[in-house]
Write an enzyme that holds these catalytic residues in place. Structure first.
Site, PDB file in Angstrom:
ATOM      1  N   GLY A 198       0.135   6.576 -19.099  1.00  0.00           N
ATOM      2  CA  GLY A 198      -0.945   6.558 -20.072  1.00  0.00           C
ATOM      3  C   GLY A 198      -1.522   5.197 -20.328  1.00  0.00           C
ATOM      4  N   ARG A 245       0.862  -1.183   0.000  1.00  0.00           N
ATOM      5  CA  ARG A 245       0.000   0.000   0.000  1.00  0.00           C
ATOM      6  C   ARG A 245       0.897   1.231   0.000  1.00  0.00           C
ATOM      7  NH1 ARG A 245      -5.244   1.895   1.478  1.00  0.00           N
ATOM      8  NH2 ARG A 245      -5.368   3.748   0.125  1.00  0.00           N
ATOM      9  N   GLY A 246       0.825   1.977  -1.105  1.00  0.00           N
ATOM     10  CA  GLY A 246       1.774   3.068  -1.311  1.00  0.00           C
ATOM     11  C   GLY A 246       1.819   4.083  -0.201  1.00  0.00           C
ATOM     12  N   GLU A 247       0.669   4.492   0.311  1.00  0.00           N
ATOM     13  CA  GLU A 247       0.644   5.553   1.307  1.00  0.00           C
ATOM     14  C   GLU A 247       1.279   5.109   2.628  1.00  0.00           C
ATOM     15  OE1 GLU A 247      -3.565   5.541   3.557  1.00  0.00           O
ATOM     16  OE2 GLU A 247      -3.770   5.776   1.369  1.00  0.00           O
ATOM     17  N   ASP A 248       1.357   3.768   2.854  1.00  0.00           N
ATOM     18  CA  ASP A 248       1.969   3.265   4.094  1.00  0.00           C
ATOM     19  C   ASP A 248       3.485   3.125   3.987  1.00  0.00           C
ATOM     20  OD1 ASP A 248      -0.478   3.134   5.289  1.00  0.00           O
ATOM     21  OD2 ASP A 248      -0.726   0.967   5.073  1.00  0.00           O
ATOM     22  N   THR A 249       3.956   2.583   2.851  1.00  0.00           N
ATOM     23  CA  THR A 249       5.370   2.143   2.824  1.00  0.00           C
ATOM     24  C   THR A 249       6.150   2.520   1.571  1.00  0.00           C
ATOM     25  OG1 THR A 249       4.841   0.001   1.806  1.00  0.00           O
ATOM     26  CG2 THR A 249       4.739   0.114   4.218  1.00  0.00           C
ATOM     27  N   ARG A 250       5.522   3.162   0.583  1.00  0.00           N
ATOM     28  CA  ARG A 250       6.230   3.375  -0.686  1.00  0.00           C
ATOM     29  C   ARG A 250       7.558   4.098  -0.484  1.00  0.00           C
ATOM     30  NH1 ARG A 250       4.682   3.326  -5.863  1.00  0.00           N
ATOM     31  NH2 ARG A 250       2.459   3.476  -5.363  1.00  0.00           N
ATOM     32  N   GLU A 275      -5.084  -7.448  -6.362  1.00  0.00           N
ATOM     33  CA  GLU A 275      -3.696  -7.858  -6.619  1.00  0.00           C
ATOM     34  C   GLU A 275      -3.367  -9.129  -5.829  1.00  0.00           C
ATOM     35  OE1 GLU A 275      -0.721  -4.499  -7.106  1.00  0.00           O
ATOM     36  OE2 GLU A 275      -0.098  -5.398  -5.199  1.00  0.00           O
TER      37      GLU A 275
END
Length: 1106
Positions: A61, A28-33, A95
């Site tokens: 795109g 999850r990008g907002e947690d660990t990216r 995913e």
């Protein structure tokens, strides 16, 4: 997290899939990216691990979802970083669902990381995960199926082994993850399966020995003959695991470097590799030892020492385990297992040859560059594979040589190999021979030329006669893998045998066989004897079959063979009458010797063993002086010489140990024995016409065995005979006149007195009456008194080991039988007693009890705890058998109870069978030779526990390769058979043959004399791996599997003329089955074996195999 073993190698080597990415990161990008995931991604990339992360691999795109799904499918591993807000993203959940699908369908490996969340919250959807699903259920009211799928996926992945970042530094966890991925990739990515046939199973086995997960130091040896693939296997495993060690070194050709450059060169190579230094300077060997011991002490190293042949090499390179750091591994390849045992390695892996299928794959790939040959080459391919006999080197060399050659050239090469073996192969094999001592070389050549596939006792006896010290010599050959033992049979690989014969052939030009030390080919022997070209170079001749009578041979051919020590002629049709025999002979075995006597020119003063079985000999020599020359003779074997009439009046052969006159039917008098013949241990006079034994038999103070079976004219035993307290084995079977006199208590000795029974027999260890009908000898005789006297005599034999009282018309067995405290075998078959005495339980050594055809016997008393075999066929009145289960014992008795009609339906015998299965992980007791257990009893139904059942006489099943490799402990078989209609009831064998992948194994289990089936019977059979895998070829077959990783296992029950197999069942028993049996089996509490309540129901609970 532990690394998975060679199962990954198996999956990669059996598949042609090419992964685009090594790792797919799900997060999850907002947690660990920009924190943990970014650091992990960078670490993976730095280690050369191709990693997919969505923000870098997808072009702007483009629709993300399809490409993302494709990236998942193209990744070998998926790392799922489960963080606080992971479940809020339907993107992440979809995913994850795709990842789980790929795991199940495409061999993806899933590794979860629990980042600042508790695995139980993920598993049970608590905390933030509960909040996320409350949101989803509210937003997706019309699509609850998706929500349920996501819940199931999260619960599943939460149960996988992974990492939990609770109170652990992130850098440490990232390092751990990278190491695990690298380890797993090392198993899967480097193997070229086309080049390394059969490597998967061999790697798995070696990896199990290495136990990489253990933190101790382990040293593993790989043994085998040259060309067996030891180095290849070591190199494969080295590449697979090298990245798990701080430093690694693979030192090739230790033997060769040691011989050419010495140990110092090897020490320098080792230190350069393991210390990552160039041109390290080692002053001398002692300095090298000091540096290795002190510089590697704290390093976790991997070291392979290839082709070690001396202990000194190991002592100077890595003498002790504690020279190395924790977790270190050393692999040693060698041809000599004694080196490994002397060094005290932790474990030894024996390199095994190719199975037939493996050999064909490699051979075809070399000969045709493809897996399957043209149809007109099929038979030729098999012929060359048979010649190579599983040796990988030979298979590869021959296949490569034949590449792009015509079938005519192939046939020519096959013919040439019979006379001129391939040099490349022999040169590799001969290295082991060159390292032998002179006596060991002589032993090796004798076996290669003469003695392959003979039993060990015969070989030792022959080599002893040749003064070659066989006990130590054979051990050395076995240690160097030049010979092996199959049970009691010694055998040598065909190509090793060919190498030995080639050494002898090279002693002279091809057309001059008389100049060789050994002759074994019939055409060479025929040439030498026809042309009288023998020479003193010839030391041994063995002729198995000539094909002609040999009458054209020159009678004087032996005259020039002055150094001939070994002569064996097994062709009984040979009519050659020699004028001479060499005086240097030590071992002479001429089956069917055609002459009436031995040549007068033959002086036998060096002869140690003389065997003239079934010959035309009438007397050995006409002059007694020849008997006086036998100063070294240990064995005189004249078995079956029916024309033999004359022996010397007295034997004065001090060295004699064994005298065999069996079936010399014209011999009616045994010579007296000299005072100094205390070495004699065996006398075989069975089938002769003797009426008495010589009084001087008392001089044979070493006599252990006397066989006078079927000496029907034997009337008396000399008084000196009764003083032979050392006698252990006496066979009086068929001596009707002697036994009749003993039974009547009549005088039978030369002095007219019969000593007391205990004085006569108290030290006899074994006595055989062979079912002789002792009563009634005479209808008018006092039969009861005679039998009473006989029984009184027998039961005074306190040292008896074996007693056969079958067919003696006994109406009861006295309690006095308990006096026979050493008794091991008791046969009471064919008598009329209704019960056995309770005192029989006091026979603590009794292992074998036979009561066949005791039609009045109704029950057994409590039997001794040591009882191992119970035979009771035709006991038609038998109703019950005592409780034979022994929870604290290592074994249960075998039972063979056929045609016991009142036991029909009593299927509680299966309780006994399951007790054996439960105990089998510890191995069957030595009471059961070869790892096999049987029970036979009346019955008609197969227990449902036998998971695969078929009507008829065969059943086949498919079992996973991985299970059979690691977890199987035995094979259980159940057969229902009964009498053929319109056939006379008699005992004929029922035979069970096991097959692996359609190929029948050498060992077949049978019940032959044990069964006379007058009704339907059940045969329960349990076989341990050691029973099934005694033969080398069978061990190879077990390691074969099909492309899907399965093996076919089957049984075939052979019907005989009087027995019909009606149905059969099969189950491969695994370790888990034992656990289930321990939970499910209920012990029988009744005194008799009966069908306990709930047996069938509990059987239904046991797991059925696939």
């Amino acid at each position: 997290m532990s690394t998975q073993g060679a199962s990954l190698l198996s999956s990669s080597s059996s598949s042609s899939r090419r992964w685009i990415y090594d790792v797919f990161l799900s997060f999850r990008g907002e947690d660990t990216r920009n924190s943990f995931t970014d650091h992990l991604y960078a670490a993976l990339q730095r280690s050369g691990i191709s990693t997919f992360r969505d923000n870098e691999k997808l072009e702007r795109g483009k629709s993300i979802a399809p490409e993302l799904l494709k990236a998942i499918e193209e990744s070998r591993f998926a790392i799922v970083i489960l963080s606080r807000n992971y479940a809020f993203s339907t993107w992440c959940l979809d995913e994850l669902a795709k990842i789980i699908q790929c795991m199940k369908e495409m061999e993806m490996t899933v590794l979860p990381i629990f980042y600042k969340v508790d695995p139980s919250d993920v598993r049970n959807q608590k905390g933030t995960f509960a909040q996320a699903f409350a949101k989803h259920e509210k937003c997706l009211k019309g699509n609850t199926e998706n929500v349920q799928t996501w819940r199931a996926m999260l619960s599943e992945v939460a149960n996988f082994s992974g990492w939990h970042l609770q109170d652990r530094p992130e850098a440490e966890v990232i390092e751990d993850v990278v190491e695990v991925i690298l380890n797993k990739l090392s198993y899967t990515l480097f193997i070229d399966t086309k080049e390394l046939v059969g490597i998967t199973s061999r790697v798995e086995k070696l990896m199990s020995h290495l136990a990489i997960e253990s933190n101790g130091v382990r040293v593993i040896g790989i043994r085998g003959i040259g060309g067996m693939g030891k180095t290849t296997l070591a190199r494969v495993v080295y590449k697979m695991i090298s990245n798990q060690f701080e430093a690694c070194s693979f030192i090739s050709n230790v033997r060769e470097v040691y011989e050419k450059c010495g140990i110092l060169q090897l020490q320098q190579t080792l230190l350069n590799d393991l210390l990552n230094l160039r041109d390290i300077k080692v002053k001398d060997v002692d300095d090298g030892v000091f540096m290795i011991k002190n510089r590697l002490l704290h390093k976790k190293i991997l070291l392979v020492l290839d082709d070690v042949n001396e202990l000194d090499q190991l002592n100077k390179l890595v003498a002790k385990h504690d020279w190395l750091g924790p977790g270190s591994r050393v692999i040693i390849t060698t041809r000599d297992v004694h080196v490994l045992m002397s060094y005290k390695v932790n474990d030894i892996y024996e390199a095994r040859g190719f199975s037939n299928e493996e050999a064909l794959i490699l051979f075809n790939s070399k000969a045709f560059n493809e897996e399957h040959p043209p149809e007109d080459y099929l038979e030729l391919c098999q012929a060359f594979v048979d010649y190579a006999n599983g040796l990988p080197l030979a298979t590869e060399v021959l296949g490569s040589f034949l590449y792009k050659r015509s079938s005519y050239e192939w046939k020519s090469e096959l013919d040439r190999l019979k006379e001129f073996p391939e040099r490349k192969i022999l040169d590799v094999l001969q290295i082991s021979f060159d390292g032998l001592q002179q006596t060991e070389k002589e032993i090796f050549l004798h076996i290669a030329c003469f003695l392959n596939y003979r039993n060990q006792e015969t070989i030792i006896a022959i080599l002893d006669c040749l003064e070659l010290y066989p006990e130590i010599g054979l051990r050395v050959l076995a240690d160097k893998s030049l010979i092996k033992y199959q049970g009691n049979q010694l055998w040598m690989h065909d190509l090793i045998q060919e190498m030995g014969r080639d050494i002898v052939r090279k002693e002279c030009p091809k057309d001059q066989p008389e100049k060789r030390s050994r002759l074994w080919l019939s055409e060479d022997i025929d040439n030498v004897f026809t042309n009288n070209t023998g020479t003193e170079a010839i030391q041994g001749i063995v002729l198995t079959f000539l094909g002609t009578e040999g009458a054209h041979w020159n009678r004087g051919s032996f005259s020039k063979m002055n150094r001939l020590k070994l002569l064996i002629i097994e062709d009984s049709h040979l009519m050659y009458d020699p004028k001479y025999l060499p005086n240097d002979l030590r071992f002479l075995n001429w089956h069917g010797y055609p002459s009436k006597n031995l040549p007068t020119s033959f002086l036998p003063n060096k002869l140690i063993e003389l065997h003239l079985c079934f010959s035309n000999i009438e007397r050995l020599w006409t002059d007694t002086k020849y008997w006086e020359m036998l100063k070294k003779l240990a064995v005189l074997n004249l078995e079956g010489c029916k024309n033999l009439k004359s022996l010397p009046r007295k034997f004065e052969i001090e060295s004699l140990k064994i005298l065999i006159l069996s079936d010399c039917s014209k011999i009616n008098t045994i010579p007296e024995f000299g005072e100094n013949m205390g070495r004699v241990t065996e006398l075989h006079f069975d089938g002769t016409a003797i009426t008495k034994l010589p009084t001087s038999i008392g001089n044979l103070s070493g006599l252990a065995s006397l066989n006078v079976r079927d000496c029907k004219n034997l009337m008396s035993l000399p008084s000196t005979f009764f003083n032979m307290t050392w006698l252990k084995d006496l066979n009086l079977c068929g001596c009707s006149k002697l036994l009749e006199n003993l039974g009547r208590g009549e005088s039978v000795d030369v002095n007219g007195q019969m000593p007391s029974s205990s004085a006569i027999f108290e030290t006899f260890k074994k006595i055989a009456f062979g079912g002789f009908q002792i009563l009634p000898f005479n209808p008018m005789s006092r039969s009861s008194e005679s039998m009473g006297l006989l029984l009184s005599s027998l039961f005074g034999l306190s040292s008896l080991r074996k007693l056969n009282l079958s067919n003696c018309n006994l109406k009861e067995i006295p309690n006095d039988i308990a006096c026979l405290s050493f008794l091991q075998k008791l046969n009471l078959s064919g008598n009329n007693f209704g019960c056995l005495p309770e005192s029989i339980t006091q026979l603590s050594n009794l292992n074998y009890l036979r009561v066949d055809n005791c039609a009045s016997l109704q029950s057994f008393p409590k039997l001794p705890l040591n009882i191992g075999y119970i035979f009771g066929f035709g006991c038609s009145s038998l109703e019950t058998v005592p409780d034979l289960l022994r929870p604290s014992s290592s074994f249960e008795p075998k039972l063979f109870l056929s045609s016991c009609s009142k036991l029909t339906g009593n299927q509680g015998f299966i309780d006994l069978f399951f007790a054996v299965v439960k105990k089998s992980p510890q191995g069957l007791s030595p009471n059961y030779k070869g790892g096999r257990y049987d029970v036979v009893f009346p019955g008609t139904e197969i227990s449902e526990w036998f998971s695969h059942q078929c009507m008829g006489d065969k059943v086949n099943i498919m079992e996973p390769f991985s299970h059979l490799c690691n977890d199987w402990i035995g094979i259980a078989v159940c057969v229902v058979f009964g009498p053929h209609s319109h056939h006379q009831i008699q005992n004929n064998p029922v035979i069970c043959t096991l097959s692996i992948n359609g190929k029948y194994m050498h060992h077949a289990a049978s019940i032959a004399e044990w069964v006379v089936a007058s009704s339907d019977h059940i045969w329960l059979l349990y076989l341990l791996p050691q029973y099934l895998l005694e033969w080398e070829e069978d061990r190879k077959s077990v390691w074969e599997c099909n492309a899907n990783g399965f093996r076919e296992i089957g049984i075939k029950i052979d019907n005989n003329p009087t027995s019909l197999v009606k149905k059969c069942g099969l189950r491969v028993v695994y370790k888990k089955d034992i656990e289930d049996l321990n939970r499910s089996m209920v012990q029988c509490s009744n005194n008799s074996i009966i069908l306990y309540e709930g047996l069938k129901e509990s059987l239904n609970l046991w797991p059925m195999g696939n």
